[in-house]
Write an enzyme that holds these catalytic residues in place. Structure first.
Site: not given
Ligand code: AMP
Ligand code: MG
Length: 471
Positions: A84, A86-87, A107, A119-120, A178, A243
């Protein structure tokens, strides 16, 4: 402030997302704004009295319906039952002047219920990297999400290396659906939601498609075309998890992505890709694997499972040949040919093998085929000369070869070492290289005689051995 929102995702069942506002930041400062994209979306700078506050999430524009989307996914082949946003936070959708519906997403805008340990937030480096690379991909004619704005938050984010300047990217996408969005409802056995999502995706992206297998076929075609385009410019996505595989067929999630300098099929940049799963030459296989996961998810909603499995298998099995024929068409054009004929792929493969053996720069070798310096890219230039004899013979009867090559082979790409240099300067408050890269990369097929420094491959001490995810 007026952005004309028209939100369809927020009208889907509540199980698809969590309503979530961005978390305000201390001192937002607008560092990039994409006037061309804004114009396409009917957004004028004058409509945005406080663009920094808007694109930082401090001010929610009228008509927005902020939410975090739910999805799951296979990460490096391992199933993760819940991911989901997350940020990231979807502000809403805009019907653009070209008739297309586009998501507007922040983002790095703060935590959501899907942040898990994160930390989002995002730091400035990956935000600027995504801005430049996604816009460069668009200019190359490759389907991609785009960048509308970037703000510095005025707040630090803490990463392994210490405190870094925080930033937020405003991302624009045909949608953020996705493969993983389908997987989560299929895995949970929530067939009603899976059906609703399938209908929604068809209506939004492929209105001519009929039923789940029609959608599968359409996404397969879009992803087959996409990966062939990546291959044709030496692009390595780096984290092709399900994803990060968009139903629209756009390139999404610029994390550890990079363009190759010297050609080698096994090139990997991502620091987290230990086994080279997402290496350059593996990308066509991985995208087929991702589409097989989509097939598995979509089948769950079909009554006659045996028939669906048979049809889905046929659809997925046809994918490698589709990728291959698109790859052949593109690589034929890269060496100046109007269409691949008997023996041409041997010619292309021979060139690539010689390039790999001679550390030839991928971009400069192909670009310079239309001039006379391709041979200079080879450690042993006679390796090129031997190949060029057969090539020159084949070019007889291809009067448009030079124009075709120059329209297919970019002169300039976002080279990794320049991206690192750009980020290091921006951290110091100097955005000159960021702006120059955006300007030059907007016309990648022009000669750019005055930008030799951006065309040059990295010197040995400039090579960036690894790239990192945007976390
Ligand atoms: P990604 O590899 O960037 O596609 O991210 C994979 C998952 O990790 C997704 O659910 C993102 O929302 C979550 N995510 C990545 N970085 C962060 C962050 N700094 N804080 C919270 N969720 C994150
Ligand atoms: Mg992603």
């Amino acid at each position: 402030m007026s952005i004309q929102f028209d939100n369809s995702y927020a009208a889907l069942p509540a199980a698809f997302y969590t309503r979530q506002a961005p978390t305000p930041v201390k001192a937002p400062r607008l560092v990039a704004f994409n006037d061309d994209l804004a114009a396409l979306m009917g957004i004028a700078r004058t409509d945005l009295p406080d663009a920094a506050a808007t694109f930082a999430g401090n001010v929610i524009p009228d008509g927005a319906a902020p939410l975090a989307q739910l999805y799951a996914g296979h990460q490096f082949g391992n199933w993760n039952p819940q991911l989901g946003d997350g940020r990231a936070i979807l502000l809403g959708e805009v019907l653009s002047k070209d008739g297309k519906r586009r998501d507007l997403q922040l983002k790095g805008s703060g935590p959501t219920p899907y942040s898990r340990m994160g930390d989002g937030r995002a730091w400035l480096g990956p935000v600027l990297r995504e801005y430049v690379v996604s816009e460069a991909m668009h200019a190359l004619g490759i389907p991609t999400t785009r960048a509308l704005a970037a703000v510095e938050t005025g707040e630090p984010v803490i990463r392994e290396t210490g405190a870094l300047p925080g930033a937020i990217l405003t991302r624009v996408a045909a949608s953020h659906l996705r493969v993983g969005t389908f997987q989560i409802f299929a895995a949970r056995g929530e067939i009603g939601h899976l059906r609703a999502l399938t209908d929604y995706a068809i209506a939004r992206h492929y209105p001519e498609a009929v039923g789940p297998m029609g959608l599968l076929r359409a996404v397969r075609d879009a992803q087959a075309a996409l990966v062939a385009r990546w291959m044709s410019v030496g692009f390595i996505h780096g984290v092709m998890n399900t994803d990060n595989c968009a139903i629209s067929g756009e390139t999404i999630d610029y994390g550890p992505c990079a363009f190759m300098d010297a050609y080698h099929p096994n090139t990997v940049f991502s620091s987290i890709d230990q086994f080279g799963r997402y290496a350059y030459s593996n990308q066509p296989d991985i995208v087929v694997w991702n589409i097989a996961q989509l097939a598995t998810a979509l089948i769950q909603q079909v009554e006659d499972k045996d028939a669906a499995v048979e049809e889905a298998t046929e659809i997925v099995h046809a994918m490698p040949a589709l990728i291959r024929s698109e790859w052949e068409r593109l690589f034929a054009a890269k060496i100046g040919l109007s269409a691949p004929a008997e023996g041409d792929m041997e010619l292309v493969t021979d060139l690539l093998e010689r390039m790999a053996a001679n550390q030839a720069d991928f971009t400069n070798t192909f670009r310079n085929l239309s001039g006379n310096s391709a041979r200079d890219q080879f450690t042993d230039p006679t390796a090129f000369d031997d190949w060029a004899e057969g090539w020159q013979a084949r070019l007889v009867g291809e009067p448009d070869a030079i124009a075709r090559m120059n329209a297919t082979n970019p002169s300039v790409i976002p080279r990794n070492h320049r991206m690192e240099e750009m980020i290091a300067a921006a951290v110091q408050g100097d955005y000159a290289l960021f702006e120059r890269l955006n300007a030059v990369l907007a016309t990648p097929f022009a000669d750019h005689i005055d930008d030799a420094d951006l065309k040059r491959p990295p010197a040995p001490d400039e090579v960036v051995p690894a790239t990192f995810c945007g976390t």
